[in-house]
Design an enzyme around this catalytic site. Sequence first.
Site, PDB file in Angstrom:
ATOM      1  N   TYR A 135       0.836  -1.195   0.000  1.00 45.78           N
ATOM      2  CA  TYR A 135       0.000   0.000   0.000  1.00 45.78           C
ATOM      3  C   TYR A 135       0.875   1.252   0.000  1.00 45.78           C
ATOM      4  O   TYR A 135       0.659   2.179  -0.777  1.00 45.78           O
ATOM      5  CB  TYR A 135      -0.933  -0.014   1.218  1.00 45.78           C
ATOM      6  CG  TYR A 135      -1.781   1.225   1.332  1.00 45.78           C
ATOM      7  CD1 TYR A 135      -2.936   1.361   0.557  1.00 45.78           C
ATOM      8  CD2 TYR A 135      -1.444   2.261   2.195  1.00 45.78           C
ATOM      9  CE1 TYR A 135      -3.718   2.505   0.643  1.00 45.78           C
ATOM     10  CE2 TYR A 135      -2.217   3.400   2.291  1.00 45.78           C
ATOM     11  CZ  TYR A 135      -3.357   3.523   1.515  1.00 45.78           C
ATOM     12  OH  TYR A 135      -4.121   4.655   1.599  1.00 45.78           O
ATOM     13  N   PRO A 140      -2.079  12.116   4.032  1.00 42.36           N
ATOM     14  CA  PRO A 140      -2.682  11.818   5.336  1.00 42.36           C
ATOM     15  C   PRO A 140      -2.178  10.497   5.892  1.00 42.36           C
ATOM     16  O   PRO A 140      -1.914   9.547   5.155  1.00 42.36           O
ATOM     17  CB  PRO A 140      -4.176  11.753   5.028  1.00 42.36           C
ATOM     18  CG  PRO A 140      -4.252  11.379   3.578  1.00 42.36           C
ATOM     19  CD  PRO A 140      -3.014  11.963   2.933  1.00 42.36           C
ATOM     20  N   LYS A 161       1.311   4.242  -2.968  1.00 40.05           N
ATOM     21  CA  LYS A 161       1.107   5.667  -2.699  1.00 40.05           C
ATOM     22  C   LYS A 161       2.354   6.475  -3.068  1.00 40.05           C
ATOM     23  O   LYS A 161       2.257   7.564  -3.627  1.00 40.05           O
ATOM     24  CB  LYS A 161       0.740   5.900  -1.230  1.00 40.05           C
ATOM     25  CG  LYS A 161      -0.607   5.360  -0.855  1.00 40.05           C
ATOM     26  CD  LYS A 161      -1.697   6.070  -1.622  1.00 40.05           C
ATOM     27  CE  LYS A 161      -3.064   5.637  -1.183  1.00 40.05           C
ATOM     28  NZ  LYS A 161      -4.119   6.313  -1.938  1.00 40.05           N
ATOM     29  N   VAL A 202      -6.503   7.575   8.294  1.00 41.70           N
ATOM     30  CA  VAL A 202      -7.611   8.511   8.480  1.00 41.70           C
ATOM     31  C   VAL A 202      -8.726   7.859   9.300  1.00 41.70           C
ATOM     32  O   VAL A 202      -9.280   6.834   8.915  1.00 41.70           O
ATOM     33  CB  VAL A 202      -8.173   8.987   7.124  1.00 41.70           C
ATOM     34  CG1 VAL A 202      -9.321   9.973   7.337  1.00 41.70           C
ATOM     35  CG2 VAL A 202      -7.064   9.632   6.291  1.00 41.70           C
ATOM     36  N   SER A 243     -10.952   2.464   6.330  1.00 44.60           N
ATOM     37  CA  SER A 243     -10.272   2.928   7.538  1.00 44.60           C
ATOM     38  C   SER A 243     -11.082   2.631   8.792  1.00 44.60           C
ATOM     39  O   SER A 243     -10.526   2.244   9.819  1.00 44.60           O
ATOM     40  CB  SER A 243     -10.002   4.428   7.464  1.00 44.60           C
ATOM     41  OG  SER A 243      -9.056   4.702   6.470  1.00 44.60           O
TER      42      SER A 243
END
Length: 185
Positions: free
Chosen positions: A9, A36, A13, A39, A51
Amino acid sequence: MNAKTINPYRISKTLAERAAWEEVKKSGLDLVSLNPAFVLGPGLDRAAGASLELVVLLMKGKYPAVPDLSFAVVDARDVADAHVAALTAEGAVGHRFILAGEGLVTIRDMGRWVGEAIPEVRGKMPRFTLPDWLVRAVAKVDKTVAVAVPDLGRRELVSNEAARRVLGVTFRSNQEAVVSAARSV
């Protein structure tokens, strides 16, 4: 980037942000990158997104024991504030900002805070932290557990100083983000 020490992941990103900055160089467009942390905070509706799913599972008592994972957290409301500020803040263009509350949160912290705020689920919260060797052993046969292995025992502090200074964001506490997430689901 080393895939053995960074989960997929995070790699995705990082690669996406690099591609965005490369495109900006070619096109001459303006870019502000907001990054972020995990979250949390209140959801927009009763449906739990990815999340909030961790909070839901904690509240259902799915994890009597949890791996030794810690991570930065940010409240969704603070992420929204940062997006608005990034549109107009002097000095924001061309920079990246980490959006996170202060310090790190463990899954045990989350459970403790949720249990204190919502007494009817207190008994369902995790009571033990699993040893890393056990998590690694289970990961050999369970791919969902394997995703957590690169982050076991990792304590990655991040700084929100630039977001506070340039964007003017005042971050809510990690505890408020976690508890408001639990109350919203």
